[in-house]
Structure formats: structure tokens, C-alpha cells
Design an enzyme around this catalytic site. Structure first.
Site, PDB file in Angstrom:
ATOM      1  N   CYS A 330       0.836  -1.199   0.000  1.00 33.39           N
ATOM      2  CA  CYS A 330       0.000   0.000   0.000  1.00 33.39           C
ATOM      3  C   CYS A 330       0.872   1.250   0.000  1.00 33.39           C
ATOM      4  O   CYS A 330       1.535   1.538  -0.986  1.00 33.39           O
ATOM      5  CB  CYS A 330      -0.976  -0.046   1.173  1.00 33.39           C
ATOM      6  N   HIS A 427      -3.541  -5.759   1.427  1.00 31.49           N
ATOM      7  CA  HIS A 427      -3.170  -5.993   2.831  1.00 31.49           C
ATOM      8  C   HIS A 427      -3.631  -7.384   3.271  1.00 31.49           C
ATOM      9  O   HIS A 427      -4.583  -7.945   2.727  1.00 31.49           O
ATOM     10  CB  HIS A 427      -3.856  -4.975   3.741  1.00 31.49           C
TER      11      HIS A 427
END
Length: 486
Positions: A330, A427
Site C-alpha cells: 500500500c 493488505h
């Protein structure tokens, strides 16, 4: 309608979240349907919910303890700090506003109808609601418009149990001082107290329990010894992120100022053959790391500047020259590219900054936040991967043609030509056991087979038994009162 009770703390980080998780599992073992609720949380460690929003990860763990999928009603207000004085405000799972602390302090009371809306929805579906406060009710300077502690307890008309943390010292003053400083109507809501994080022979504090009960009039529920297996559960707060010494395989993780969604580290830390080393500011990245993992960030551009200020950019280049592997997730993925631009000033003043240049990609920040629970496949081996996406920004560039995950039928991530530097937006991918083993083997660091999810479930069971053995759980649950009709 359900019964409810609220667990508040005599300070921050006294262990409320873990106690509520254990109580959730204990209540479930009694055959009750139970749900967690935290009216207001402050954390950059968020979970994506099945109804398409986000809540604090602690409530997601508590939901797991209840045998439930996480839902936005379990944490209707989530504050995600972006600077030292401001935060993104998430209401019922969606971004509501970005506010300075002072502005939020004047407007938080306006959110109580939506908080109660979520609370009453849960109360209509379960036998018991276990409510967690935030910080401490002793912060009477924050009482006006409060929705986190006694303000919510008053609005919901629910009883309170107060928890003290003996590990930090001064627990008698914590609890008795809270009783003294609260206004009478708030003080009357506290029915009982307990002590958490005791190390050693708990009988040595018998006189202390008696003294607290005498000064406050509250019922003593017990002393909870230090729970040694706490590290096996997903970390709730950045304060709980610590190095975990395991085996010879080393994963180095620079601690970013606004580190976010760091649950990616938990499955790696659970591996007995892996050492996860959290690198604090001012320390160099270790030269013997097998993998440098750059985690997510709530403020990517600011954290990139912080990364450079520590000299970690130089250390990272040296790691790569030595043949080391790098993974950015991310915000860490965005940092690895050639450039990050924020034309609309989403993270601060409109700007364009140079990235670390290890991936040939660029990122443009955008207003839309992607929130999704996702199923993927690791292209190298075909192993399934489950995870979640929670990010702003779009990343494009030549290295995107080297995507290494297939996500919802599309290529995800980017990789360098030699495959040693990778990034992605997904994630939670290391919680997938097959992927975790395949990825580590692919970087030349094979690990033992481990069922991570089963380990978390077993630890929740152990936590519940730990509370049953040391806390009067029956009495605590018996203090719960009927939730008034909305």
C-alpha cells in the site's frame, strides 16, 4: 433486546481491547450471542468490513472472538490520525471529514445519534453487547459532547466496569483518583473494577484491592495476570508493534510515523523461524535482513520524507545491492515508485515528490478511497490469497506489467525485472498460509508450515480461559443491564 455493559479504562493502553475480546469469547462459550461495540476508536490500523466500510482492527478481532464477521456498526466512529493535530473521521464505515482536533472536539457530540443508531441495531440482534471505552473517563476536560466514555454510557444508560493497569504503576491512584475526579452522576455508573497486567503473586495485592474497594465502593472483580500469549493476537495499536525474535530469517520493518494496517506483520511474527525487527527512527536498516518490508501509511508523502530523514533510503539501496528483497504494501508500494503526486492536496498541500525509484511506477493520489475484501492468486505458484484493499491513489507504469498477483481477474502489483522488489495494494496477504510459505521460499528463506488463523482462534480460547481463572466473569456479565428501547 440485548443486555449491555461497558468496559472503561483508568488510562490508555490498560488492555481494554484484549479484555473485551476475551470476554466476548467467554460469553460465546456460555452459549450467548454477543457482539462488540466501541463508539469511538482512534487507530490507523483498520479492518474492511463485510458491508463495505472500515472499523478499528481491535473490533474486528473482537468480532472474531464472537464468531462474527466485522461490521461497521461495531465501531461507528473511527479517527485516523494524519498529522499531530488532525485526523480523518470515519463515520459508520465511510469517510465523513478531515478535522483538526479542536474542531472535532466541538463537533463530536453531533455524532451521537449515528453512534446510538449503530448501537441499537446491534442490540436488536444479539443477547449481549460488550462495549469498550477509549482512553479514560478521568479526562474530564473532554467530557462535554463525549461519545467515547461516560458521555456514551449516559446516552445509552449502561453500567460501567473500570480497569486499572498495574504494570505501569500507581494503579490505586489510577482508580481512586478516577472516582474522586468524576462528577457524581458519572461515578454512579461504575459498578465494579478489575486490575490487569499483574506480574507475579496476585495475593500480594489483596490489601490493594481492599483499599480500592473501600475508597470507591466498587465491587472488586479480580486481578488478571499478565497474558503471555498476547503477542499471538493481531496488534491493536502502533504502541503494540514491537520486534519479535524468532529464527534466523530476518524481516526488517521501518517504523513509519503514520504506519497503518500493520497486521501484515502479525503472521510473519507468528513464525518461529522468522525474526521481525521493527527499526526505530534513528537506527539503520539491518544489513543482514532477508526482506525489508515497507508497510502501509496514513500519510504516505510525509512518511516518505521521514524515511529519507532516517537515511533509510541509502540503507535500502545498499540492501538491494547486496541482493536483498524488498516488499512494499500500500503506502510502502507507493513509496517504492519514481514519483508520488497529490494534485488535490488530499494528504496536505498539493505537491509532487520523488519516490525511492526502485519500481518504475508513479502514483497519483485521488479522492476516492478503495475499500474491498479481496480474493487473489499468487501468480508464481497459484496459491490462493485473501486480503483487503484500503487505499487512495492509482499506481501506473512499466513495472505494472510485472504484476505478481491476480486480483478479481486483473493483474495486481508491480515488480522489478529481477523480481526482487515487489509492491502491491493488498493488505493481509501473509495470513494466507500457502502464500506466506511460497513467498518466503521464493526469496530464498523457506519457513515452517503454520496455520495462522487456527493459532489466533486457539489464543482467543486461551485468553477466555485465562480470564475465567482469574476474573469473576459470571459476576461481571451479571452486571449487564437491559438496553433501553431506542
Amino acid at each position: 433486546m440485548a443486555k449491555a455493559i461497558m468496559i472503561q479504562g483508568a488510562g490508555s493502553n490498560v488492555g481494554k481491547s484484549m479484555l473485551v475480546a476475551g470476554l466476548c469469547r467467554a460469553a460465546r462459550m456460555r452459549g450467548l450471542t454477543v457482539a462488540p461495540f466501541k463508539p469511538q476508536n482512534m487507530s490507523n490500523n483498520a479492518a474492511v468490513t463485510t458491508d463495505g466500510g472500515e472499523i478499528g482492527r481491535a473490533q474486528a478481532l473482537q468480532a472474531l472472538a464472537c464468531g462474527l464477521d466485522p461490521h461497521t456498526d461495531m465501531n461507528p466512529v473511527l479517527l485516523k490520525p494524519e498529522t499531530d493535530v488532525g485526523a480523518q473521521v470515519i463515520v459508520q464505515g465511510k469517510r465523513f471529514a478531515t478535522m483538526k482536533a479542536r474542531e472535532y472536539g466541538t463537533r463530536k457530540g453531533d455524532l451521537i445519534p449515528r453512534v446510538l443508531d449503530s448501537y441499537h441495531r446491534l442490540a436488536g440482534a444479539y443477547d449481549l453487547i460488550l462495549i469498550e471505552g477509549a482512553g479514560s473517563p478521568a479526562e474530564i476536560n473532554l467530557r462535554a459532547g463525549d461519545i467515547a466514555n461516560m458521555g456514551f454510557a449516559e446516552a445509552a444508560d449502561c453500567p460501567v466496569v473500570l480497569i486499572g493497569d498495574i504494570d505501569r504503576g500507581g494503579v490505586i491512584a489510577q482508580l481512586v483518583g478516577t472516582d474522586v475526579i468524576l462528577p457524581p452522576e458519572d461515578r454512579a455508573r461504575i459498578k465494579a473494577f478489575a486490575i490487569n497486567k499483574f506480574r507475579g503473586d496476585t495475593t500480594l495485592f489483596d490489601d490493594g484491592m481492599t483499599a480500592i474497594a473501600r475508597h470507591t465502593g466498587w465491587a472488586p472483580l479480580g486481578i488478571v495476570p499478565w497474558f503471555a500469549d498476547a503477542w499471538k493476537l493481531p496488534a491493536e495499536d502502533v504502541m503494540d508493534v514491537a520486534s519479535r525474535k524468532g529464527g534466523a530469517i530476518k524481516v526488517a520493518v521501518p517504523r513509519l510515523n503514520r504506519i497503518a494496517n500493520f497486521d501484515d506483520l502479525d503472521p510473519l511474527a507468528a513464525q518461529p523461524d522468522v525474526t521481525v525487527e521493527i527499526v526505530e527512527a534513528g537506527r539503520p536498516l539491518p544489513g543482514d535482513a532477508d526482506l525489508v518490508l515497507i508497510p502501509g501509511s496514513k500519510s504516505t508523502i510525509a512518511d516518505l520524507a521521514h524515511f529519507r530523514a532516517q537515511g533509510w533510503d541509502t540503507d535500502l539501496l545498499a540492501h538491494v545491492r547486496r541482493g536483498g528483497h524488498v516488499l512494499g504494501i500500500c503506502g510502502g508500494y507507493q513509496m517504492l515508485g519514481r514519483e508520488i503526486s497529490d494534485p488535490d492536496g488530499i494528504e496536505g498541500p498539493a505537491t509532487r515528490v520523488r519516490g525511492l525509484g526502485l519500481l518504475d511506477v508513479t502514483t497519483v493520489m485521488a479522492q476516492h478511497k478503495r475499500l474491498a475484501l479481496s480474493e487473489a492468486r499468487y501468480d508464481a505458484t497459484g496459491d490462493p490469497v485473501t486480503g483487503y484493499e484500503i487505499h487512495i491513489g492509482e499506481t501506473v507504469g512499466p513495472d505494472r506489467t510485472n504484476g505478481w498477483l491476480t486480483l478479481d481477474g486483473r493483474s495486481e502489483g508491480a515488480a522489478s525485472a529481477d523480481g526482487r522488489i515487489k509492491g502491491c495494494y493488498l493488505h493481509g496477504l501473509f495470513a494466507s498460509d500457502g502464500f506466506r510459505a511460497a513467498y518466503m521460499e521464493g526469496i530464498g528463506a523457506p519457513i515452517q508450515t503454520l496455520n495462522y488463523d487456527a493459532g489466533v482462534e486457539a489464543t482467543l480460547d486461551t485468553l477466555a480461559h485465562h480470564l475465567e481463572a482469574t476474573l469473576d466473569v459470571d459476576r461481571l456479565l451479571g452486571l449487564a443491564e437491559d438496553v433501553p428501547q431506542a
